[in-house]
Design a protein around this motif. Structure first.
Motif, PDB file in Angstrom:
ATOM      1  N   UNK A  10      68.652 -61.043  27.553  1.00  0.00           N
ATOM      2  CA  UNK A  10      68.772 -59.854  28.384  1.00  0.00           C
ATOM      3  C   UNK A  10      67.434 -59.120  28.389  1.00  0.00           C
ATOM      4  N   UNK A  11      66.786 -59.114  29.562  1.00  0.00           N
ATOM      5  CA  UNK A  11      65.481 -58.475  29.732  1.00  0.00           C
ATOM      6  C   UNK A  11      65.684 -57.171  30.485  1.00  0.00           C
ATOM      7  N   UNK A  12      65.392 -56.051  29.847  1.00  0.00           N
ATOM      8  CA  UNK A  12      65.597 -54.742  30.468  1.00  0.00           C
ATOM      9  C   UNK A  12      64.256 -54.092  30.779  1.00  0.00           C
ATOM     10  N   UNK A  13      64.164 -53.562  31.982  1.00  0.00           N
ATOM     11  CA  UNK A  13      62.944 -52.930  32.486  1.00  0.00           C
ATOM     12  C   UNK A  13      63.199 -51.463  32.818  1.00  0.00           C
ATOM     13  N   UNK A  14      62.131 -50.680  32.843  1.00  0.00           N
ATOM     14  CA  UNK A  14      62.163 -49.316  33.358  1.00  0.00           C
ATOM     15  C   UNK A  14      61.727 -49.391  34.814  1.00  0.00           C
ATOM     16  N   UNK A  16      60.583 -47.300  38.555  1.00  0.00           N
ATOM     17  CA  UNK A  16      59.816 -46.116  38.945  1.00  0.00           C
ATOM     18  C   UNK A  16      60.718 -44.901  39.124  1.00  0.00           C
ATOM     19  N   UNK A  17      62.012 -45.112  39.298  1.00  0.00           N
ATOM     20  CA  UNK A  17      62.973 -44.013  39.400  1.00  0.00           C
ATOM     21  C   UNK A  17      63.531 -43.585  38.059  1.00  0.00           C
ATOM     22  N   UNK A  18      63.014 -44.166  36.964  1.00  0.00           N
ATOM     23  CA  UNK A  18      63.449 -43.773  35.627  1.00  0.00           C
ATOM     24  C   UNK A  18      64.748 -44.417  35.170  1.00  0.00           C
ATOM     25  N   UNK A  19      65.239 -45.380  35.894  1.00  0.00           N
ATOM     26  CA  UNK A  19      66.478 -46.069  35.531  1.00  0.00           C
ATOM     27  C   UNK A  19      66.165 -47.403  34.850  1.00  0.00           C
ATOM     28  N   UNK A  20      67.212 -48.072  34.395  1.00  0.00           N
ATOM     29  CA  UNK A  20      67.073 -49.379  33.758  1.00  0.00           C
ATOM     30  C   UNK A  20      67.519 -50.468  34.723  1.00  0.00           C
ATOM     31  N   UNK A  37      58.306 -63.694  25.775  1.00  0.00           N
ATOM     32  CA  UNK A  37      59.178 -62.841  26.589  1.00  0.00           C
ATOM     33  C   UNK A  37      58.396 -61.674  27.177  1.00  0.00           C
ATOM     34  N   UNK A  38      57.534 -61.056  26.381  1.00  0.00           N
ATOM     35  CA  UNK A  38      56.713 -59.940  26.869  1.00  0.00           C
ATOM     36  C   UNK A  38      55.783 -60.397  27.986  1.00  0.00           C
ATOM     37  N   UNK A  61      61.696 -52.127  28.768  1.00  0.00           N
ATOM     38  CA  UNK A  61      62.578 -51.238  28.014  1.00  0.00           C
ATOM     39  C   UNK A  61      63.129 -51.935  26.778  1.00  0.00           C
ATOM     40  N   UNK A  62      63.598 -53.197  26.931  1.00  0.00           N
ATOM     41  CA  UNK A  62      64.251 -53.854  25.802  1.00  0.00           C
ATOM     42  C   UNK A  62      64.332 -55.360  26.057  1.00  0.00           C
TER      43      UNK A  62
END
Length: 79
Positions: A10-14, A16-20, A37-38, A61-62
């Motif tokens: 599970x790859x989580x990103x931030x 531009x709207x501040x959401x995940x 992964x990075x 993000x994670x």
């Protein structure tokens, strides 16, 4: 009836709207390393190929690898 194991990345990103924004990768390699992964995530961010409902990807993000054990206790009869 059987016991099975599923592995998911599970790859989580931030955004531009501040959401995940999360991408799910089925069956990632057993020997997957953080640096790999990075690198993939940073390439996706730099490439700008994803446009979400909350904007473009702007950061990491994670990162998780999730193992799930499924114990199927009942299989309904076929037919």
């Amino acid at each position: 009836m059987a016991v099975t194991t599923n592995r998911t990345g599970r790859l989580s990103f931030v955004t531009s709207g501040g959401k995940t924004f999360t991408l799910t990768v089925p069956q990632p390699r057993e020997d997957l390393q953080l640096a790999e992964a990075m690198s993939v995530m940073n390439s996706l961010i730099a490439g700008g190929i994803f446009l979400t409902a909350h904007g473009t990807l702007t950061g990491v993000r994670d990162i998780k690898v999730i193992d799930t054990i499924i114990n199927d206790l009942y299989d309904p009869p076929q037919g």
